[in-house]
Design an enzyme around this catalytic site. Structure first.
Site, PDB file in Angstrom:
ATOM      1  CE  LYS A  11      -2.414   1.364   2.871  1.00 39.99           C
ATOM      2  NZ  LYS A  11      -1.337   0.477   3.591  1.00 39.99           N
ATOM      3  CE1 TYR A  51       2.400   3.817   1.051  1.00 40.41           C
ATOM      4  CE2 TYR A  51       1.162   3.397  -0.826  1.00 40.41           C
ATOM      5  CZ  TYR A  51       1.379   3.290   0.498  1.00 40.41           C
ATOM      6  OH  TYR A  51       0.063   3.294   1.374  1.00 40.41           O
ATOM      7  CG  ASN A 114      -2.120  -1.882   6.080  1.00 41.87           C
ATOM      8  OD1 ASN A 114      -2.297  -1.303   5.031  1.00 41.87           O
ATOM      9  ND2 ASN A 114      -0.922  -1.758   6.831  1.00 41.87           N
ATOM     10  CG  HIS A 117      -1.756   6.153   3.841  1.00 45.74           C
ATOM     11  ND1 HIS A 117      -0.358   5.904   4.183  1.00 45.74           N
ATOM     12  CD2 HIS A 117      -1.671   7.276   3.636  1.00 45.74           C
ATOM     13  CE1 HIS A 117       0.296   7.179   4.216  1.00 45.74           C
ATOM     14  NE2 HIS A 117      -0.565   8.175   3.814  1.00 45.74           N
ATOM     15  CD  GLU A 128       1.260  10.953   3.301  1.00 50.46           C
ATOM     16  OE1 GLU A 128       2.064  10.170   3.234  1.00 50.46           O
ATOM     17  OE2 GLU A 128       0.259  10.718   3.790  1.00 50.46           O
TER      18      GLU A 128
HETATM   19  P1  RTP Z   1       0.851   3.725   5.934  1.00 48.97           P
HETATM   20  O1  RTP Z   1       1.940   4.534   5.599  1.00 48.97           O
HETATM   21  O2  RTP Z   1       0.101   2.895   4.591  1.00 48.97           O
HETATM   22  O3  RTP Z   1      -0.129   4.488   6.690  1.00 48.97           O
HETATM   23  O4  RTP Z   1       1.148   2.385   6.971  1.00 48.97           O
HETATM   24  P2  RTP Z   1       2.279   2.574   8.054  1.00 48.97           P
HETATM   25  O5  RTP Z   1       2.856   4.013   8.244  1.00 48.97           O
HETATM   26  O6  RTP Z   1       1.643   1.985   9.247  1.00 48.97           O
HETATM   27  O7  RTP Z   1       3.412   1.792   7.456  1.00 48.97           O
HETATM   28  P3  RTP Z   1       4.730   1.990   6.511  1.00 48.97           P
HETATM   29  O8  RTP Z   1       5.816   1.327   7.376  1.00 48.97           O
HETATM   30  O9  RTP Z   1       4.742   3.306   6.017  1.00 48.97           O
HETATM   31  O10 RTP Z   1       4.157   1.089   5.367  1.00 48.97           O
HETATM   32  C1  RTP Z   1       3.474   1.609   4.411  1.00 48.97           C
HETATM   33  C2  RTP Z   1       2.764   0.292   4.006  1.00 48.97           C
HETATM   34  O11 RTP Z   1       3.452  -0.564   3.196  1.00 48.97           O
HETATM   35  C3  RTP Z   1       3.041  -1.931   3.293  1.00 48.97           C
HETATM   36  N1  RTP Z   1       3.915  -2.587   4.122  1.00 48.97           N
HETATM   37  N2  RTP Z   1       4.091  -4.085   3.890  1.00 48.97           N
HETATM   38  N3  RTP Z   1       5.217  -6.438   4.016  1.00 48.97           N
HETATM   39  C4  RTP Z   1       5.615  -5.985   4.818  1.00 48.97           C
HETATM   40  O12 RTP Z   1       6.792  -5.948   5.509  1.00 48.97           O
HETATM   41  C5  RTP Z   1       5.068  -4.416   4.748  1.00 48.97           C
HETATM   42  N4  RTP Z   1       5.484  -3.159   5.510  1.00 48.97           N
HETATM   43  C6  RTP Z   1       4.806  -2.414   5.206  1.00 48.97           C
HETATM   44  C7  RTP Z   1       1.655  -1.846   4.286  1.00 48.97           C
HETATM   45  O13 RTP Z   1       0.720  -1.610   3.291  1.00 48.97           O
HETATM   46  C8  RTP Z   1       2.080  -0.341   5.124  1.00 48.97           C
HETATM   47  O14 RTP Z   1       0.969   0.175   5.399  1.00 48.97           O
HETATM   48 MG    MG Z   2       3.688   5.272   6.470  1.00 48.62          MG
END
Ligand code: RTP
Ligand code: MG
Length: 140
Positions: A11, A51, A114, A117, A128
């Site tokens: 990212k 997204y 973070n 992804h 994806e």
């Molecule tokens: P990713 O999809 O990026 O691999 O991460 P993930 O599954 O761990 O998290 P996901 O729930 O799919 O959320 C996608 C990305 O959105 C951002 N995020 N921000 N501020 C917040 O509460 C929040 N929650 C999620 C993060 O960049 C997350 O990786």
């Molecule tokens: Mg995710």
């Protein structure tokens, strides 16, 4: 165990700090192989589409702005159990909750910024990967 492919994105917070090599080293040490890689700048339209599953979430607008704020490195990682293994190496979404030694524990700036992804299931991984790469781009 099956050989899988998964999509990884390094990212903008990580490209800004010039730590893409350190992150790729974590993948390689875990037995994941980079079989496709491209550095790109996501358009707003691409970030929104990528997204789309989060469109109704309160963080969606901010996430799209962040993901378009600088270059990203999109990669296909291949290996045994690659989808789960990649998520293990990445660590929890919230770096405060991420396990020691994970990418997010060591490099993430915040829950949003973070650093990486990773696809979360076989079907999302396939979709994806197709979003960014054609079959000819992937050299196993
Ligand atoms: P990713 O999809 O990026 O691999 O991460 P993930 O599954 O761990 O998290 P996901 O729930 O799919 O959320 C996608 C990305 O959105 C951002 N995020 N921000 N501020 C917040 O509460 C929040 N929650 C999620 C993060 O960049 C997350 O990786
Ligand atoms: Mg995710």
């Amino acid at each position: 165990m099956a050989i899988e492919r998964t999509l990884s994105i390094i990212k903008p917070d990580a490209t800004r700090r010039n730590i893409t090599g350190e992150i790729v080293a974590r993948f390689e040490k875990a037995g994941l192989r980079v079989v496709a890689s491209r550095r790109i700048r996501l358009s707003e339209m691409q970030a929104k589409a990528f997204y789309a599953v989060h469109a109704e979430k309160p963080f969606y607008g901010s996430l799209v702005a962040f993901m378009t704020s600088g270059p990203v490195v999109v990669q296909v990682l291949e290996g045994e159990n690659a989808i789960a293994k990649n998520r293990e190496v990445m660590g929890a979404t919230n770096p405060e909750k991420a396990a020691p030694g994970t990418i997010r524990k060591d490099f993430a700036e915040s829950m949003e910024a973070n650093s990486v992804h990773g696809s979360d299931a076989p079907e999302t991984a396939a979709n994806e990967i197709k979003f960014f790469f054609s079959d000819l781009d992937i050299v196993g």
